[in-house]
Design a protein around this motif. Structure first.
Motif, PDB file in Angstrom:
ATOM      1  N   VAL A   1       0.857  -1.191   0.000  1.00  0.00           N
ATOM      2  CA  VAL A   1       0.000   0.000   0.000  1.00  0.00           C
ATOM      3  C   VAL A   1       0.891   1.237   0.000  1.00  0.00           C
ATOM      4  O   VAL A   1       2.087   1.169   0.312  1.00  0.00           O
ATOM      5  CB  VAL A   1      -0.954   0.028   1.230  1.00  0.00           C
ATOM      6  N   ASP A   2       0.292   2.378  -0.342  1.00  0.00           N
ATOM      7  CA  ASP A   2       1.022   3.646  -0.321  1.00  0.00           C
ATOM      8  C   ASP A   2       1.750   3.808   1.011  1.00  0.00           C
ATOM      9  O   ASP A   2       1.151   3.652   2.076  1.00  0.00           O
ATOM     10  CB  ASP A   2       0.063   4.824  -0.504  1.00  0.00           C
ATOM     11  N   GLY A   3       3.026   4.124   0.922  1.00  0.00           N
ATOM     12  CA  GLY A   3       3.806   4.398   2.123  1.00  0.00           C
ATOM     13  C   GLY A   3       4.622   3.231   2.644  1.00  0.00           C
ATOM     14  O   GLY A   3       5.527   3.431   3.447  1.00  0.00           O
ATOM     15  N   ASP A   4       4.319   1.998   2.212  1.00  0.00           N
ATOM     16  CA  ASP A   4       5.146   0.869   2.637  1.00  0.00           C
ATOM     17  C   ASP A   4       6.571   1.092   2.152  1.00  0.00           C
ATOM     18  O   ASP A   4       6.803   1.642   1.073  1.00  0.00           O
ATOM     19  CB  ASP A   4       4.630  -0.452   2.040  1.00  0.00           C
ATOM     20  N   TYR A   5       7.530   0.648   2.938  1.00  0.00           N
ATOM     21  CA  TYR A   5       8.930   0.780   2.532  1.00  0.00           C
ATOM     22  C   TYR A   5       9.266  -0.188   1.411  1.00  0.00           C
ATOM     23  O   TYR A   5       8.801  -1.320   1.387  1.00  0.00           O
ATOM     24  CB  TYR A   5       9.873   0.549   3.720  1.00  0.00           C
ATOM     25  N   TYR A   6      10.083   0.280   0.487  1.00  0.00           N
ATOM     26  CA  TYR A   6      10.542  -0.487  -0.666  1.00  0.00           C
ATOM     27  C   TYR A   6      11.940  -0.998  -0.325  1.00  0.00           C
ATOM     28  O   TYR A   6      12.841  -0.195  -0.030  1.00  0.00           O
ATOM     29  CB  TYR A   6      10.575   0.430  -1.896  1.00  0.00           C
ATOM     30  N   THR A   7      12.143  -2.309  -0.362  1.00  0.00           N
ATOM     31  CA  THR A   7      13.423  -2.861   0.092  1.00  0.00           C
ATOM     32  C   THR A   7      14.215  -3.584  -0.992  1.00  0.00           C
ATOM     33  O   THR A   7      15.142  -4.317  -0.700  1.00  0.00           O
ATOM     34  CB  THR A   7      13.182  -3.838   1.265  1.00  0.00           C
ATOM     35  N   LYS A   8      13.857  -3.339  -2.240  1.00  0.00           N
ATOM     36  CA  LYS A   8      14.585  -3.975  -3.336  1.00  0.00           C
ATOM     37  C   LYS A   8      15.698  -3.056  -3.821  1.00  0.00           C
ATOM     38  O   LYS A   8      15.806  -1.908  -3.408  1.00  0.00           O
ATOM     39  CB  LYS A   8      13.619  -4.283  -4.484  1.00  0.00           C
ATOM     40  N   LYS A   9      16.517  -3.562  -4.733  1.00  0.00           N
ATOM     41  CA  LYS A   9      17.587  -2.754  -5.308  1.00  0.00           C
ATOM     42  C   LYS A   9      16.991  -1.566  -6.050  1.00  0.00           C
ATOM     43  O   LYS A   9      15.903  -1.665  -6.571  1.00  0.00           O
ATOM     44  CB  LYS A   9      18.429  -3.596  -6.256  1.00  0.00           C
ATOM     45  N   ARG A  10      17.534  -0.516  -6.072  1.00  0.00           N
ATOM     46  CA  ARG A  10      18.845   0.009  -5.828  1.00  0.00           C
ATOM     47  C   ARG A  10      18.969   0.574  -4.426  1.00  0.00           C
ATOM     48  O   ARG A  10      17.999   0.923  -3.788  1.00  0.00           O
ATOM     49  CB  ARG A  10      19.187   1.104  -6.832  1.00  0.00           C
ATOM     50  N   ASP A  11      20.237   0.734  -3.998  1.00  0.00           N
ATOM     51  CA  ASP A  11      20.493   1.313  -2.691  1.00  0.00           C
ATOM     52  C   ASP A  11      20.053   2.769  -2.686  1.00  0.00           C
ATOM     53  O   ASP A  11      20.315   3.522  -3.623  1.00  0.00           O
ATOM     54  CB  ASP A  11      21.977   1.242  -2.344  1.00  0.00           C
ATOM     55  N   VAL A  12      19.407   3.161  -1.611  1.00  0.00           N
ATOM     56  CA  VAL A  12      18.830   4.497  -1.508  1.00  0.00           C
ATOM     57  C   VAL A  12      19.890   5.601  -1.588  1.00  0.00           C
ATOM     58  O   VAL A  12      19.658   6.651  -2.173  1.00  0.00           O
ATOM     59  CB  VAL A  12      17.964   4.591  -0.230  1.00  0.00           C
ATOM     60  N   ASP A  13      21.073   5.357  -1.043  1.00  0.00           N
ATOM     61  CA  ASP A  13      22.121   6.380  -1.092  1.00  0.00           C
ATOM     62  C   ASP A  13      22.683   6.542  -2.504  1.00  0.00           C
ATOM     63  O   ASP A  13      23.000   7.648  -2.929  1.00  0.00           O
ATOM     64  CB  ASP A  13      23.244   6.069  -0.099  1.00  0.00           C
ATOM     65  N   ASN A  14      22.762   5.457  -3.246  1.00  0.00           N
ATOM     66  CA  ASN A  14      23.266   5.542  -4.619  1.00  0.00           C
ATOM     67  C   ASN A  14      22.268   6.233  -5.544  1.00  0.00           C
ATOM     68  O   ASN A  14      22.665   6.946  -6.461  1.00  0.00           O
ATOM     69  CB  ASN A  14      23.614   4.154  -5.146  1.00  0.00           C
ATOM     70  N   LEU A  15      20.981   6.016  -5.325  1.00  0.00           N
ATOM     71  CA  LEU A  15      19.971   6.725  -6.103  1.00  0.00           C
ATOM     72  C   LEU A  15      20.108   8.239  -5.883  1.00  0.00           C
ATOM     73  O   LEU A  15      20.028   9.023  -6.814  1.00  0.00           O
ATOM     74  CB  LEU A  15      18.561   6.292  -5.682  1.00  0.00           C
ATOM     75  N   ALA A  16      20.307   8.620  -4.637  1.00  0.00           N
ATOM     76  CA  ALA A  16      20.355  10.036  -4.281  1.00  0.00           C
ATOM     77  C   ALA A  16      21.526  10.762  -4.927  1.00  0.00           C
ATOM     78  O   ALA A  16      21.398  11.923  -5.327  1.00  0.00           O
ATOM     79  CB  ALA A  16      20.415  10.190  -2.764  1.00  0.00           C
ATOM     80  N   LYS A  17      22.667  10.121  -5.067  1.00  0.00           N
ATOM     81  CA  LYS A  17      23.870  10.792  -5.570  1.00  0.00           C
ATOM     82  C   LYS A  17      23.673  11.383  -6.969  1.00  0.00           C
ATOM     83  O   LYS A  17      23.956  12.556  -7.197  1.00  0.00           O
ATOM     84  CB  LYS A  17      25.048   9.818  -5.559  1.00  0.00           C
ATOM     85  N   ALA A  18      23.175  10.583  -7.897  1.00  0.00           N
ATOM     86  CA  ALA A  18      22.976  11.087  -9.269  1.00  0.00           C
ATOM     87  C   ALA A  18      21.945  12.208  -9.296  1.00  0.00           C
ATOM     88  O   ALA A  18      22.076  13.176 -10.046  1.00  0.00           O
ATOM     89  CB  ALA A  18      22.554   9.950 -10.192  1.00  0.00           C
TER      90      ALA A  18
END
Length: 132
Positions: A76-93
């Motif tokens: 449901v809306d708001g559930d945490y997503y725990t699959k790839k990609r790493d959250v810190d690597n997404l943020a960098k680009a």
């Protein structure tokens, strides 16, 4: 000063800032962005362009990102997503593109970063930036 907006995306790019190609020219290594990373940066740039603030945020800066992935079965809306990609690597680009588009002078001015991956009925990135 504070900015807040949502960048809708058809799909969140799965490539990360570390997706580089290494080559050798004149016996020296050359490192450059892969084709997929260039595409991802262009997707981010296109989504961010209409949100460029009239005035750059001043250091120190806080940034909050919520990566909204498409809903899946039993989510449901708001559930945490725990699959790839790493959250810190997404943020960098993404942060790098914000810097290039002059949301702030230099990405070293971002002193606080909160980045989350969640499921949502609308795919995209929620962005909040503010002077600390």
């Amino acid at each position: 000063m504070e900015i807040e907006f949502f960048v809708p995306l058809k799909k969140i790019p799965t490539v990360t800032h570390q997706d580089k190609i290494i080559s050798v020219k004149n016996s020296k290594p050359i490192i450059f962005d892969s084709h997929n990373l260039k595409e991802a940066k262009e997707i981010f740039k296109t989504g961010l362009i209409s949100h460029i603030p009239g005035k750059m945020l001043n250091a120190p800066i806080g940034v909050e990102l919520i990566w909204c992935f498409p809903l899946e079965k039993n989510k449901v809306d708001g559930d945490y997503y725990t699959k790839k990609r790493d959250v810190d690597n997404l943020a960098k680009a993404f942060i790098d593109q914000m810097t290039k588009l002059k949301f702030w002078k230099d990405d070293s001015h971002v002193s606080k970063l909160v980045s989350e991956k969640r499921y949502n009925s609308i795919c995209g990135v929620y962005v909040k930036g503010y002077e600390l």
